[in-house]
Design a protein around this motif. Sequence first.
Motif, short mmCIF file in Angstrom:
data_model
loop_
_atom_site.label_atom_id
_atom_site.label_comp_id
_atom_site.label_asym_id
_atom_site.label_seq_id
_atom_site.Cartn_x
_atom_site.Cartn_y
_atom_site.Cartn_z
N MET A 144 -40.80 -38.02 -33.63
CA MET A 144 -42.16 -38.12 -34.15
C MET A 144 -43.18 -37.79 -33.06
N LEU A 145 -43.03 -38.40 -31.89
CA LEU A 145 -43.99 -38.16 -30.81
C LEU A 145 -43.95 -36.71 -30.34
N GLU A 146 -42.75 -36.14 -30.27
CA GLU A 146 -42.62 -34.74 -29.86
C GLU A 146 -43.28 -33.81 -30.87
N PHE A 147 -43.07 -34.07 -32.16
CA PHE A 147 -43.72 -33.26 -33.19
C PHE A 147 -45.24 -33.36 -33.08
N LEU A 148 -45.74 -34.56 -32.93
CA LEU A 148 -47.19 -34.75 -32.87
C LEU A 148 -47.79 -34.08 -31.65
N ALA A 149 -47.13 -34.18 -30.50
CA ALA A 149 -47.65 -33.56 -29.29
C ALA A 149 -47.66 -32.04 -29.41
N ARG A 150 -46.68 -31.49 -30.13
CA ARG A 150 -46.63 -30.03 -30.30
C ARG A 150 -47.59 -29.55 -31.38
N ASN A 151 -48.05 -30.48 -32.20
CA ASN A 151 -48.91 -30.12 -33.33
C ASN A 151 -50.05 -31.13 -33.47
N ALA A 152 -50.73 -31.41 -32.37
CA ALA A 152 -51.74 -32.46 -32.38
C ALA A 152 -52.86 -32.13 -33.37
N ALA A 153 -53.21 -33.13 -34.16
CA ALA A 153 -54.27 -33.00 -35.15
C ALA A 153 -54.75 -34.42 -35.47
N PRO A 154 -55.92 -34.56 -36.05
CA PRO A 154 -56.45 -35.89 -36.35
C PRO A 154 -55.84 -36.50 -37.60
N TYR A 155 -54.53 -36.81 -37.52
CA TYR A 155 -53.89 -37.56 -38.59
C TYR A 155 -54.44 -38.99 -38.57
N ALA A 156 -54.01 -39.79 -39.54
CA ALA A 156 -54.51 -41.16 -39.61
C ALA A 156 -54.03 -41.99 -38.42
N GLY A 157 -52.75 -41.81 -38.02
CA GLY A 157 -52.24 -42.58 -36.90
C GLY A 157 -50.72 -42.53 -36.86
N ALA A 158 -50.15 -43.16 -35.83
CA ALA A 158 -48.70 -43.14 -35.65
C ALA A 158 -48.24 -44.44 -35.00
N LEU A 159 -47.06 -44.89 -35.42
CA LEU A 159 -46.43 -46.10 -34.87
C LEU A 159 -45.07 -45.72 -34.33
N ALA A 160 -44.91 -45.75 -33.01
CA ALA A 160 -43.65 -45.38 -32.37
C ALA A 160 -42.97 -46.65 -31.85
N PHE A 161 -41.87 -47.02 -32.50
CA PHE A 161 -41.11 -48.19 -32.09
C PHE A 161 -39.97 -47.72 -31.19
N THR A 162 -40.16 -47.84 -29.89
CA THR A 162 -39.19 -47.45 -28.86
C THR A 162 -38.98 -45.94 -28.86
N GLY A 163 -39.87 -45.23 -28.21
CA GLY A 163 -39.75 -43.78 -28.14
C GLY A 163 -40.61 -43.19 -27.04
N GLY A 164 -40.34 -41.93 -26.74
CA GLY A 164 -41.11 -41.19 -25.75
C GLY A 164 -40.95 -39.70 -26.01
N LEU A 165 -41.73 -38.90 -25.32
CA LEU A 165 -41.63 -37.45 -25.44
C LEU A 165 -40.28 -36.97 -24.93
N ILE A 166 -39.80 -35.88 -25.50
CA ILE A 166 -38.42 -35.44 -25.33
C ILE A 166 -38.25 -34.48 -24.15
N GLY A 167 -37.17 -34.69 -23.39
CA GLY A 167 -36.81 -33.76 -22.33
C GLY A 167 -36.42 -34.44 -21.04
N ASP A 168 -35.74 -33.69 -20.15
CA ASP A 168 -35.41 -34.22 -18.84
C ASP A 168 -36.67 -34.42 -18.01
N GLN A 169 -37.74 -33.74 -18.39
CA GLN A 169 -39.09 -33.98 -17.89
C GLN A 169 -40.03 -33.71 -19.06
N ILE A 170 -41.29 -34.01 -18.89
CA ILE A 170 -42.24 -33.76 -19.96
C ILE A 170 -42.79 -32.34 -19.82
#
Length: 209
Positions: free
Chosen positions: A109-135
């Motif tokens: 979810m966070l990776e999708f949002l960061a790649r497609n940032a837009a003013p959606y209503a909001g997001a709740l990430a329960f234990t997560g981070g951006l994807i990759g060996d680095q950001i």
Amino acid sequence: MHTFHFDFVGEGIPPAQHAMILLHGRGASAEDILQLADALPVRDFALFAPKATNHTWYPFPFLAPPQHNEPWLSSALDVVGRMVKEVKNRGIAEDDIWFAGFSQGACLMLEFLARNAAPYAGALAFTGGLIGDQIYTQNYKGDFGHMPIFIGSSDPDPHVPVERVLESATVLQHMNAIVTTKIYPLMGHTIGQEELKDATALLSSYDNS
């Protein structure tokens, strides 16, 4: 074999003003993540939960180099994008769409949002981070327009280091998101009651009328 069928479970799909897209974790199901909605103030929302093939969005840990998780990662991101289009096609505006996810689903979810940032209503990430060996900030584009994002995680967590949670929050803030980060000592790899309470408070603080 490496693509996902666009399949999802939905609840409250008859006309609704607000929607939430929920992404399940590794080994779980769309039906599992929909149970999370029972603990959130979304009674009047249309709920959508896409299904990952074999209950896994991508095969290797989210901290692996992204190419190691291809082509599954790109396919999973495409599923989320198609889910967003499906919700919009049902007449729900972009700024009335919330996202929620746990573990692998939260990372996706966070990776999708960061790649497609837009003013959606909001997001709740329960234990997560951006994807990759680095950001890989070069993959990220758009502007969240002060969209609220909640990220909660345990310290420690066996799969998601606190450092990656905090780094991810910083990236999202630089993309104009309002990020609330909560780290819960020794919570474990689960969604805790205090975490649910904090996420509910954030969701309730925004006008969903």
